[in-house]
Design an enzyme around this catalytic site. Structure first.
Site, PDB file in Angstrom:
ATOM      1  N   ASP A 216       0.849  -1.178   0.000  1.00  0.00           N
ATOM      2  CA  ASP A 216       0.000   0.000   0.000  1.00  0.00           C
ATOM      3  C   ASP A 216       0.895   1.242   0.000  1.00  0.00           C
ATOM      4  O   ASP A 216       2.120   1.146   0.134  1.00  0.00           O
ATOM      5  CB  ASP A 216      -0.944  -0.041   1.224  1.00  0.00           C
ATOM      6  CG  ASP A 216      -2.188   0.798   1.008  1.00  0.00           C
ATOM      7  OD1 ASP A 216      -3.224   0.488   1.605  1.00  0.00           O
ATOM      8  OD2 ASP A 216      -2.118   1.759   0.203  1.00  0.00           O
TER       9      ASP A 216
ATOM     10  N   GLU B  52     -10.300   6.850   4.847  1.00  0.00           N
ATOM     11  CA  GLU B  52      -9.273   6.252   5.689  1.00  0.00           C
ATOM     12  C   GLU B  52      -9.270   6.833   7.104  1.00  0.00           C
ATOM     13  O   GLU B  52     -10.343   7.051   7.688  1.00  0.00           O
ATOM     14  CB  GLU B  52      -7.918   6.396   4.987  1.00  0.00           C
ATOM     15  CG  GLU B  52      -7.934   5.719   3.601  1.00  0.00           C
ATOM     16  CD  GLU B  52      -6.578   5.603   2.969  1.00  0.00           C
ATOM     17  OE1 GLU B  52      -6.417   6.011   1.820  1.00  0.00           O
ATOM     18  OE2 GLU B  52      -5.656   5.071   3.622  1.00  0.00           O
TER      19      GLU B  52
END
Ligand code: GLC
Length: 657
Positions: A321, A519
């Site tokens: 990521d 997020e």
């Protein structure tokens, strides 16, 4: 289960929910379930021979360039040539020339520039670069694109076939911009609505997530290598939705059996559909059966190389990521041999990619990373590129969909259908829905005329912020949709319910809404109370001004998660969980307004993809106001008593979730 739903209804709900929970209970754990067989994408021995020959002819610098993925804001096309770069990405809010309103042609031009640069290296065999993008609810970075509901809405729709159609449409949008890789679907099985990424999850039901992992992968990839196929990404491996207190990038504390039987189910679906890429989770894993603290997933060789690649026989590529490697102890954004040795094949190093290349070359030369591991990583990347058809032609100049797929009538209609199917009716006393088309309606609430709040995060920008409704030219807010349907003269709007007389209207439509987030910025940080009106008090204040006046009130909630809202539900005659519906506001009015003959045009079919909290703080067993699987239809007669609401939102006790 603390609920004050009417007795008759409660009995039905309890029975239904118990049955459903049993059905979505985690499959029996024990040894982790076997891999899909036969492998959905058969090995091509001719291609494998070509790959071996290419790798044998590559220098170390060329190999390390191939396993590096910068963001387009930090690399020019000619640097792709100079450093032998294997992949690029545009993170949320990265556009060609940093222009939010870049056209499809601007995307195509940039894609072609990167592709041509990658094919102009001095390598014996040129290797095309591959571009990845977060197309997580349509091609959401592109100005003018139709945005579909976020995943939580699809969880409510319970329609894998619809999701596959959405995947096909998303693939067409992505290919229309010359991109061949989508970082989707997210396969998190979310356990705590505090998490800011709850809306990226389909459901807490592992079986539903499994069916959706398969459907979305099939939709995106279609026939691998065809001009309308894009690579899918099963993410984030593994356990991202199970962190303690729902902390983004936090610690998932469970057994390894549960990690696979609950959090891993989406991957079984995606693998069965032949997914070619897997993205690693930022979260960490602590095995509660053995007490072993495995730490950050980006350094977990057992779960990446051992379980995913060897035991589940995944032969595609594993991508890290965004700067995820820096979270591995002893690592930095630009240096992490541990992550490569753990099995990460492609490092998403958005900015510090030059230093990463130099440090990784040095690691191999010093023996800290075996050459065999680098060769395996390059082999996997090449295998995926061959399967995706990239070696044949530039995705920007070869055959690709017509740009109209970004927002054609057909795509908008598909999204409108998805919106309808995603809505969950939680209350409809006196059958106030559907609203008659006669009379005048007052619309209230900031979210009623805010496309950013209606679309949520990952919309033009990473956070869905710094945008306005005018940035979505091909879209309808709930307000504009109502005005399209009933005529502007029959629909008044008040952002806060001040200075209006509700008694002058036949109905009130209130929209309560979260501000967009993505997020960690969306986390409801423990011990903060979960109640919606604790974070958005203006919604309750507005509802207080217009409710209880003898005029029916229909409240629609735009949220990325189930949230305690009994104070709003009590002041509403009808209440609809709308999640984050995207650009097609007409899908909302399809469900709120009757047809011209006065009857309903569509019935509510949505069912809750998560349990719905009844109070500010959650424990493992509730209290829940509505259970996963609950949802009313227009025919259900309800007379909802006043639901319990604590006087003031309170900080949550230490033993709550
Ligand atoms: C983000 C997300 C991931 C996304 C990636 C690239 O931080 O965790 O889901 O695909 O970075 O934007």
């Amino acid at each position: 289960m603390a609920s004050s739903t009417p007795l008759a209804l409660r009995a039905g709900i309890v029975a239904f929910s118990a049955a459903l929970l049993a059905s979505c209970a985690v499959p029996s754990g024990g040894a982790n379930p076997p891999p899909p067989s036969p492998p959905p994408v058969a090995a091509d021995f001719g291609v494998e021979a070509r790959i071996r020959a290419i790798v044998a002819g590559m220098t170390l610098e060329q190999k390390v360039g191939q396993i590096t993925q910068p963001d387009i804001r930090s690399i020019k096309p000619d640097e792709v040539r100079q450093y032998y770069i294997g992949s690029i990405l545009n993170g949320g809010g990265a556009w060609p020339d940093n222009n939010k309103k870049a056209s499809v042609n601007d995307w195509l031009k940039l894609s072609d520039a990167y592709y041509r640069a990658s094919m102009a290296t001095d390598m014996a065999v040129k290797i095309p670069v591959i571009w990845g993008t977060d197309a997580v609810h349509g091609h959401n970075n592109v100005f003018g694109a139709t945005l579909f509901p976020h995943n939580i809405g699809f969880g409510a729709a319970r329609d894998p076939a619809l999701l596959e159609r959405i995947g096909r449409a998303t693939a067409a949008q992505v290919r229309a911009t010359g991109i061949t890789w989508a970082f989707a679907p997210t396969l998190a099985v979310v356990q705590n609505p505090r998490w800011g990424r709850t809306y990226e999850s389909y459901s807490a039901d592992p079986a539903l997530v499994r069916s959706y992992g398969e459907a979305m992968t099939r939709g995106l990839q279609g026939r691998l290598g065809s001009p309308d196929s894009v690579l899918a990404t099963a993410k984030h491996w593994i356990g991202d939705g199970g962190t303690f207190h729902g902390v983004d990038q936090g610690e998932t504390r469970t057994t390894e059996a549960d990690l696979f039987a609950r959090h891993g189910q989406g991957y079984y679906g995606a693998l069965a559909a032949g997914v070619q890429t897997v993205m690693v989770s930022y979260s960490s894993f602590t095995d509660t059966a053995t007490g072993k603290v495995w730490g950050k997933m980006h350094g977990n060789q057992h779960l990446i190389s051992g379980e995913l690649k060897q035991r589940l026989r995944f032969d595609g590529l594993v991508v890290s990521d965004w700067n995820g490697i820096e979270q591995v102890p002893g690592c930095r954004k630009d240096h992490c041999p541990q992550a490569i040795n753990a099995g990460i094949d492609l490092a998403m190093v958005p900015d510090d990619w030059k230093a990463f290349i130099a440090n990784t070359v040095a690691d191999v030369r010093a023996g800290r990373i075996p050459m065999q591991r680098i060769d395996d990583a390059v082999t996997r990347i090449l295998r995926v590129k061959f399967r995706s058809g990239l070696f044949e032609a530039s995705p920007a100049t070869g055959p690709r969909p017509d740009p109209s797929v970004m927002n054609s009538d057909a795509v908008r209609e598909l999204s409108r259908e998805a919106v309808r199917k995603s809505l969950v009716l939680l209350k409809n006393d006196r059958n106030v829905l559907p609203l008659k088309r006669t009379g005048r309606i007052l619309v209230v609430g900031k979210g009623a005329d805010s496309l950013p709040m209606q679309a949520g995060g990952w919309s033009l920008t990473w956070q869905g912020d710094n945008t306005v409704t005018a940035d979505y030219p091909n879209a309808d807010t709930l307000l504009s949709a109502l005005r399209k349907e009933l005529g502007r003269a029959n629909v008044d709007y008040s952002v806060d319910g001040r200075g209006v007389n509700p008694r002058r209207y036949s109905a009130i439509v209130m929209v309560a809404a979260e501000k967009p987030y993505a997020e960690m910025k969306g986390d409801i940080v423990f011990p903060a109370p979960l109640r919606h009106s604790a974070r958005h008090p203006a919604d309750l204040a507005a509802l207080n001004r217009v409710s209880g006046k003898g005029v029916p009130v229909v409240t629609m909630l735009f949220s990325g998660r189930p949230v305690p809202a009994n104070d709003l539900i009590n002041r509403s005659d009808a209440f609809v969980a709308a999640w984050l519906p995207g650009t097609e506001g007409l899908g909302l009015t399809d469900m709120l307004l009757a047809g011209r003959a006065g009857g309903p045009r569509f019935d509510f079919t949505g069912r809750l993809p998560f349990d719905w909290p009844a109070a500010d703080c959650l424990a493992a067993n509730g209290p829940f106001q509505f259970r996963l699987g609950f949802g009313l239809t227009l025919g259900t007669k309800t007379k909802t008593p006043r639901l319990p609401v604590a006087r003031q939102p309170v900080a949550c006790p230490a033993d709550s979730l």
